[in-house]
Design an enzyme around this catalytic site. Structure first.
Site: not given
Ligand code: PAF
Length: 305
Positions: A54, A59, A169, A175
């Protein structure tokens, strides 16, 4: 910068410089680790942008930053069941693979890795990566097991793709911090690059989940970036002033229609993600998570105190 430019005020660094996309270059699509292994020798210094698809402008900014720093760019597209809780949106998470492949072609991506769930998890995933105490607070408290799921899939992707660098990001600040810590503690030898959050002109941080918001919900959701902005504007007053400025905006949003229901607002140390004391000096992140209707949103702003 004016109130009308929340992106510039919330981002402390400039976004990655835009590069002309290598228009029309079709990326190689790998579905298995074996297909990836065959491609890897020709890719030189390789950057990985892990995604759940998506793909949006956030991205694309990660991909553009990756292209600046590597010979080749791989994008993984995998909606990872391990990081979704039982009542979360795994089934309805958007999976527009054709549009994602077109976006990757426009951005000059060299390889797309789009494995099936059975390829990533051929059987029970008995061995997982546990984030330790950093992963038990904030997002980890509201989404138990989330960071175990993220770290496990990121570790597997690193083994399969074998990148030299990986781009994440700053929007998902916890994360990013937890991934950095995993790479450090497990000696994974992949350079982790954080890329500043991309915002829509109204200030909403770009996210695949924004697509779930109705126009009215989206309006309410703008309180998150407004709260962060209010906190950032109060940064000279220190942690107490920052939090109370942000809280005031969120308190008003709690009575909006539809209301913003806050899961947490916290000012944390940028590395450890522990809440900072009142006399803190150094790099911090003001983080917020809230629900608007059925949609859960997170956002943050890095602050140096
Ligand atoms: O940030 C994301 O889109 C997800 O957490 C990742 C890092 C692709 C892991 O599935």
């Amino acid at each position: 910068m004016s109130e009308q430019d929340p992106q510039g005020r919330l981002n402390q660094q400039d976004p990655a410089p835009a590069r002309t996309p290598a228009a029309g270059r079709t990326p190689a699509v790998a579905r298995t680790p074996e297909e990836l292994a065959r491609l890897r020798p020709g890719l030189g210094r390789l950057a990985l942008v892990p995604t759940m698809g998506a793909l949006h402008i956030g991205h694309r900014t990660l991909i553009a930053a990756a292209r600046e720093q590597a010979d080749s760019v791989a994008v993984s597209i995998f909606v990872n069941p391990l990081q979704f809780g039982p009542n979360e949106d795994f089934d309805r998470y958007p999976r527009p693979l054709d549009a994602d492949l077109a976006a990757c072609a426009e951005e000059g991506v060299d390889v797309v890795y789009a494995p099936a769930v059975e390829t990533m998890y051929p059987g029970e995933q008995m061995v997982t990566v546990h984030p330790g105490r950093m992963g038990g607070v904030l997002e980890g408290e509201f989404r138990p097991g989330f960071f175990d799921g993220v770290l496990t899939v990121v570790a597997k992707l690193f083994h399969m793709v074998r990148p030299d660098l990986a781009f994440f990001g700053q929007k998902d600040a916890q994360q990013l911090a937890v991934v950095r810590r995993m790479v450090r503690d497990l000696g994974m030898g992949v350079a982790i690059v954080g890329v500043p959050t991309v915002r829509d002109p109204d200030g909403l941080a770009t996210s695949s989940r924004n697509a779930y918001l109705s126009p009215k919900e989206r309006e309410s959701a703008l309180a998150l970036s407004r709260a962060l902005l209010a906190g950032a504007d109060a940064s000279v007053t220190g942690p107490v002033g920052i939090l109370s400025a942000a809280r005031a905006v969120l308190a008003a949003a709690a009575t909006a229609a539809p209301p913003v229901s806050v899961d947490y607002l916290a000012l944390v140390d940028a590395q450890s993600f522990t809440e900072v004391p009142g006399d803190f000096r150094g790099d911090a992140v003001l983080v917020v998570a809230a629900r608007v209707g059925e949609t859960r949103l997170i956002d943050n702003v890095p602050l140096t105190l």
